[in-house]
Design a protein around this motif. Structure first.
Motif, PDB file in Angstrom:
ATOM      1  N   LEU A 170       0.802  -1.218   0.000  1.00  0.00           N
ATOM      2  CA  LEU A 170       0.000   0.000   0.000  1.00  0.00           C
ATOM      3  C   LEU A 170       0.842   1.279   0.000  1.00  0.00           C
ATOM      4  O   LEU A 170       0.292   2.379   0.033  1.00  0.00           O
ATOM      5  CB  LEU A 170      -0.944   0.021   1.206  1.00  0.00           C
ATOM      6  N   LEU A 171       2.153   1.126  -0.032  1.00  0.00           N
ATOM      7  CA  LEU A 171       3.039   2.279  -0.100  1.00  0.00           C
ATOM      8  C   LEU A 171       3.653   2.391  -1.496  1.00  0.00           C
ATOM      9  O   LEU A 171       3.779   1.394  -2.216  1.00  0.00           O
ATOM     10  CB  LEU A 171       4.146   2.173   0.953  1.00  0.00           C
ATOM     11  N   GLU A 172       4.042   3.610  -1.863  1.00  0.00           N
ATOM     12  CA  GLU A 172       4.607   3.859  -3.193  1.00  0.00           C
ATOM     13  C   GLU A 172       6.045   3.360  -3.260  1.00  0.00           C
ATOM     14  O   GLU A 172       6.997   4.074  -2.983  1.00  0.00           O
ATOM     15  CB  GLU A 172       4.563   5.362  -3.499  1.00  0.00           C
ATOM     16  N   THR A 173       6.184   2.054  -3.622  1.00  0.00           N
ATOM     17  CA  THR A 173       7.505   1.460  -3.804  1.00  0.00           C
ATOM     18  C   THR A 173       7.539   0.749  -5.145  1.00  0.00           C
ATOM     19  O   THR A 173       6.494   0.517  -5.775  1.00  0.00           O
ATOM     20  CB  THR A 173       7.832   0.459  -2.676  1.00  0.00           C
ATOM     21  N   SER A 174       8.724   0.375  -5.564  1.00  0.00           N
ATOM     22  CA  SER A 174       8.864  -0.302  -6.863  1.00  0.00           C
ATOM     23  C   SER A 174       8.239  -1.680  -6.870  1.00  0.00           C
ATOM     24  O   SER A 174       7.907  -2.235  -7.927  1.00  0.00           O
ATOM     25  CB  SER A 174      10.353  -0.404  -7.236  1.00  0.00           C
ATOM     26  N   THR A 175       8.079  -2.276  -5.675  1.00  0.00           N
ATOM     27  CA  THR A 175       7.520  -3.633  -5.591  1.00  0.00           C
ATOM     28  C   THR A 175       6.089  -3.635  -5.048  1.00  0.00           C
ATOM     29  O   THR A 175       5.548  -4.688  -4.753  1.00  0.00           O
ATOM     30  CB  THR A 175       8.395  -4.511  -4.672  1.00  0.00           C
ATOM     31  N   ALA A 176       5.473  -2.463  -4.932  1.00  0.00           N
ATOM     32  CA  ALA A 176       4.136  -2.380  -4.319  1.00  0.00           C
ATOM     33  C   ALA A 176       3.115  -3.222  -5.057  1.00  0.00           C
ATOM     34  O   ALA A 176       2.370  -3.996  -4.458  1.00  0.00           O
ATOM     35  CB  ALA A 176       3.684  -0.923  -4.264  1.00  0.00           C
ATOM     36  N   HIS A 177       3.042  -3.105  -6.381  1.00  0.00           N
ATOM     37  CA  HIS A 177       2.040  -3.837  -7.155  1.00  0.00           C
ATOM     38  C   HIS A 177       2.291  -5.341  -7.117  1.00  0.00           C
ATOM     39  O   HIS A 177       1.358  -6.143  -7.099  1.00  0.00           O
ATOM     40  CB  HIS A 177       2.017  -3.338  -8.590  1.00  0.00           C
ATOM     41  N   GLU A 178       3.563  -5.722  -7.090  1.00  0.00           N
ATOM     42  CA  GLU A 178       3.884  -7.151  -7.018  1.00  0.00           C
ATOM     43  C   GLU A 178       3.441  -7.729  -5.686  1.00  0.00           C
ATOM     44  O   GLU A 178       2.874  -8.823  -5.621  1.00  0.00           O
ATOM     45  CB  GLU A 178       5.393  -7.339  -7.191  1.00  0.00           C
ATOM     46  N   LYS A 179       3.661  -6.983  -4.584  1.00  0.00           N
ATOM     47  CA  LYS A 179       3.238  -7.455  -3.263  1.00  0.00           C
ATOM     48  C   LYS A 179       1.729  -7.571  -3.187  1.00  0.00           C
ATOM     49  O   LYS A 179       1.195  -8.512  -2.610  1.00  0.00           O
ATOM     50  CB  LYS A 179       3.736  -6.487  -2.185  1.00  0.00           C
ATOM     51  N   SER A 180       1.034  -6.608  -3.772  1.00  0.00           N
ATOM     52  CA  SER A 180      -0.428  -6.602  -3.666  1.00  0.00           C
ATOM     53  C   SER A 180      -1.063  -7.739  -4.435  1.00  0.00           C
ATOM     54  O   SER A 180      -2.195  -8.109  -4.178  1.00  0.00           O
ATOM     55  CB  SER A 180      -0.986  -5.265  -4.158  1.00  0.00           C
ATOM     56  N   ARG A 181      -0.336  -8.310  -5.402  1.00  0.00           N
ATOM     57  CA  ARG A 181      -0.894  -9.399  -6.212  1.00  0.00           C
ATOM     58  C   ARG A 181      -0.619 -10.777  -5.633  1.00  0.00           C
ATOM     59  O   ARG A 181      -1.069 -11.776  -6.170  1.00  0.00           O
ATOM     60  CB  ARG A 181      -0.320  -9.348  -7.633  1.00  0.00           C
ATOM     61  N   GLN A 182       0.157 -10.888  -4.558  1.00  0.00           N
ATOM     62  CA  GLN A 182       0.485 -12.188  -3.995  1.00  0.00           C
ATOM     63  C   GLN A 182      -0.770 -12.904  -3.539  1.00  0.00           C
ATOM     64  O   GLN A 182      -1.651 -12.319  -2.913  1.00  0.00           O
ATOM     65  CB  GLN A 182       1.456 -12.018  -2.825  1.00  0.00           C
ATOM     66  N   ARG A 183      -0.854 -14.213  -3.856  1.00  0.00           N
ATOM     67  CA  ARG A 183      -2.051 -14.982  -3.535  1.00  0.00           C
ATOM     68  C   ARG A 183      -1.678 -16.293  -2.866  1.00  0.00           C
ATOM     69  O   ARG A 183      -0.588 -16.810  -3.058  1.00  0.00           O
ATOM     70  CB  ARG A 183      -2.865 -15.255  -4.807  1.00  0.00           C
ATOM     71  N   SER A 184      -2.635 -16.823  -2.120  1.00  0.00           N
ATOM     72  CA  SER A 184      -2.424 -18.093  -1.432  1.00  0.00           C
ATOM     73  C   SER A 184      -2.878 -19.250  -2.312  1.00  0.00           C
ATOM     74  O   SER A 184      -3.903 -19.163  -2.987  1.00  0.00           O
ATOM     75  CB  SER A 184      -3.213 -18.105  -0.120  1.00  0.00           C
ATOM     76  N   LEU A 185      -2.117 -20.342  -2.279  1.00  0.00           N
ATOM     77  CA  LEU A 185      -2.498 -21.527  -3.052  1.00  0.00           C
ATOM     78  C   LEU A 185      -3.743 -22.192  -2.474  1.00  0.00           C
ATOM     79  O   LEU A 185      -4.396 -22.980  -3.149  1.00  0.00           O
ATOM     80  CB  LEU A 185      -1.339 -22.525  -3.076  1.00  0.00           C
ATOM     81  N   LEU A 186      -4.086 -21.871  -1.216  1.00  0.00           N
ATOM     82  CA  LEU A 186      -5.287 -22.429  -0.599  1.00  0.00           C
ATOM     83  C   LEU A 186      -6.541 -21.664  -1.000  1.00  0.00           C
ATOM     84  O   LEU A 186      -7.650 -22.122  -0.758  1.00  0.00           O
ATOM     85  CB  LEU A 186      -5.139 -22.437   0.929  1.00  0.00           C
ATOM     86  N   HIS A 187      -6.355 -20.486  -1.580  1.00  0.00           N
ATOM     87  CA  HIS A 187      -7.500 -19.679  -2.041  1.00  0.00           C
ATOM     88  C   HIS A 187      -7.014 -18.909  -3.268  1.00  0.00           C
ATOM     89  O   HIS A 187      -6.735 -17.714  -3.217  1.00  0.00           O
ATOM     90  CB  HIS A 187      -7.959 -18.741  -0.918  1.00  0.00           C
ATOM     91  N   TYR A 188      -6.948 -19.640  -4.386  1.00  0.00           N
ATOM     92  CA  TYR A 188      -6.279 -19.123  -5.586  1.00  0.00           C
ATOM     93  C   TYR A 188      -7.297 -18.872  -6.691  1.00  0.00           C
ATOM     94  O   TYR A 188      -8.074 -19.761  -7.048  1.00  0.00           O
ATOM     95  CB  TYR A 188      -5.231 -20.124  -6.064  1.00  0.00           C
ATOM     96  N   THR A 189      -7.315 -17.643  -7.199  1.00  0.00           N
ATOM     97  CA  THR A 189      -8.257 -17.306  -8.269  1.00  0.00           C
ATOM     98  C   THR A 189      -7.542 -17.190  -9.607  1.00  0.00           C
ATOM     99  O   THR A 189      -6.394 -16.747  -9.679  1.00  0.00           O
ATOM    100  CB  THR A 189      -8.970 -15.975  -7.959  1.00  0.00           C
ATOM    101  N   ILE A 190      -8.245 -17.602 -10.648  1.00  0.00           N
ATOM    102  CA  ILE A 190      -7.722 -17.518 -12.017  1.00  0.00           C
ATOM    103  C   ILE A 190      -8.700 -16.692 -12.840  1.00  0.00           C
ATOM    104  O   ILE A 190      -9.705 -17.215 -13.335  1.00  0.00           O
ATOM    105  CB  ILE A 190      -7.542 -18.920 -12.639  1.00  0.00           C
ATOM    106  N   PRO A 191      -8.487 -15.379 -12.962  1.00  0.00           N
ATOM    107  CA  PRO A 191      -9.417 -14.538 -13.722  1.00  0.00           C
ATOM    108  C   PRO A 191      -9.457 -14.954 -15.195  1.00  0.00           C
ATOM    109  O   PRO A 191      -8.427 -15.241 -15.795  1.00  0.00           O
ATOM    110  CB  PRO A 191      -8.835 -13.126 -13.557  1.00  0.00           C
ATOM    111  N   LEU A 192     -10.665 -14.991 -15.755  1.00  0.00           N
ATOM    112  CA  LEU A 192     -10.822 -15.370 -17.156  1.00  0.00           C
ATOM    113  C   LEU A 192     -11.372 -14.229 -18.011  1.00  0.00           C
ATOM    114  O   LEU A 192     -10.892 -14.001 -19.115  1.00  0.00           O
ATOM    115  CB  LEU A 192     -11.747 -16.591 -17.273  1.00  0.00           C
ATOM    116  N   ILE A 193     -12.378 -13.526 -17.505  1.00  0.00           N
ATOM    117  CA  ILE A 193     -13.008 -12.485 -18.310  1.00  0.00           C
ATOM    118  C   ILE A 193     -13.332 -11.265 -17.451  1.00  0.00           C
ATOM    119  O   ILE A 193     -13.469 -11.360 -16.232  1.00  0.00           O
ATOM    120  CB  ILE A 193     -14.326 -12.965 -18.969  1.00  0.00           C
TER     121      ILE A 193
END
Length: 305
Positions: free
Chosen positions: A86-109
């Protein structure tokens, strides 16, 4: 003195009232994730500008909120913001996209255009007239089913002797029920002014399913609206089951639709029971979250245990 990056400017913020107190829902538009802050937390976040030290932030918070807050407490909270991206860093968007394999979504449309098209034709489903008529319809189905309960239980017994053909039929019908269930969520979200960003497949504890991203409902000010978005999916399944029960009751036992309608009832019932389970992060779980105004209820419950 260590300086932390500023609070991301692309985040969407909505203020709600819970028991007369202000809370702030923050949406990350990149990951479509949501966070709830109390006033103190949100005020600290807004003071993060990349130039103000934690000591200065602590003094500002103490002066405005009449609290004695040390820089260590503020730093702990700011590190959590950084972890969530949630902070303006070079890795912010990558951190926000991290997901758990126990609750994993695969967007299609991205179904937004489809939802708009459907809503223009089905908005009447959210009228009081339809709700009342559907309740009467469900009551009629229950009455018909109870009037021939012995035949129903006997027929269910034959279905439960599962064959490969029956399993395939049940799978197809369950997929149909789930698809309608998810579109019901999406239409309800649209009805209350939200957007549906994506739909796709989901793995919950490695079990496959479908999902609709109606996380925009977190921004709805009224608890009632948020709960309706969660409830309509299950309600659509009840309506499907009720319709199937009526068809089953009035059709010839030798007709193919008689058999299909019974399996459709079973698929609807199984879907309802699965979604009501509050131990899985599905409809029942999120309804409890809203009912008790306790986001992340599962994580808090596990911590308590």
């Amino acid at each position: 003195m260590r300086l932390y990056p500023e609070f991301r400017q692309d985040l969407v913020v909505r203020e709600h009232k819970v028991d007369g107190k202000a809370v702030f829902w923050v949406k990350d538009p990149v990951a479509n994730t949501f966070f709830r802050f109390i006033v103190f937390q949100y005020y600290v976040a807004t003071l993060l500008d990349g130039a103000t030290s934690l000591e200065e932030i602590g003094r500002s918070v103490s002066a405005r909120m009449r609290l004695t807050v040390g820089p260590e407490s503020i730093e702990t909270f700011v590190k959590r913001l950084d972890t969530y991206g949630l902070l303006e860093t070079s890795t912010a968007h990558e951190k926000s996209r991290q997901r758990s394999l126990l609750h994993y979504t695969i967007p299609l449309i991205n179904p937004q255009k489809m939802i708009e098209w459907l809503y223009a034709r089905l908005s009447w489903c959210f009228t009081r007239t339809f709700v009342l008529a559907s309740i009467l319809w469900i009551g009629f189905a229950v009455w018909l089913l109870s009037s021939d309960w012995e035949a129903y239980t006997a027929h269910v017994g034959t279905i439960m002797r599962l064959t490969s053909s029956t399993l395939v039929d049940l799978y197809i019908l369950s997929f149909l029920v789930i698809t309608i269930h998810e579109f019901a969520h999406a239409l309800a979200c649209r009805h209350f002014g939200g957007k549906v960003q994506d739909m796709g497949f989901i793995l919950i504890f490695f079990l496959p399913g479908l999902y609709t991203n109606v996380s925009d409902s977190y921004l709805f000010e009224r608890k009632r609206d948020r709960m309706i978005v969660m409830l309509v999916g299950m309600y659509s399944g009840i309506l499907i089951g009720a319709t199937a029960a009526i068809i089953w009751r009035i059709t010839d036992p030798t007709a193919w639709i008689h058999q299909v309608s019974l399996m459709l009832m079973m698929a609807s019932l199984w879907g309802l029971l699965f979604n009501l389970n509050p131990l899985i992060k599905l409809d029942g779980y999120y309804i409890l979250n809203d009912w008790f105004d306790m986001p992340n209820l599962r994580r808090k419950a596990i911590t308590y245990v």
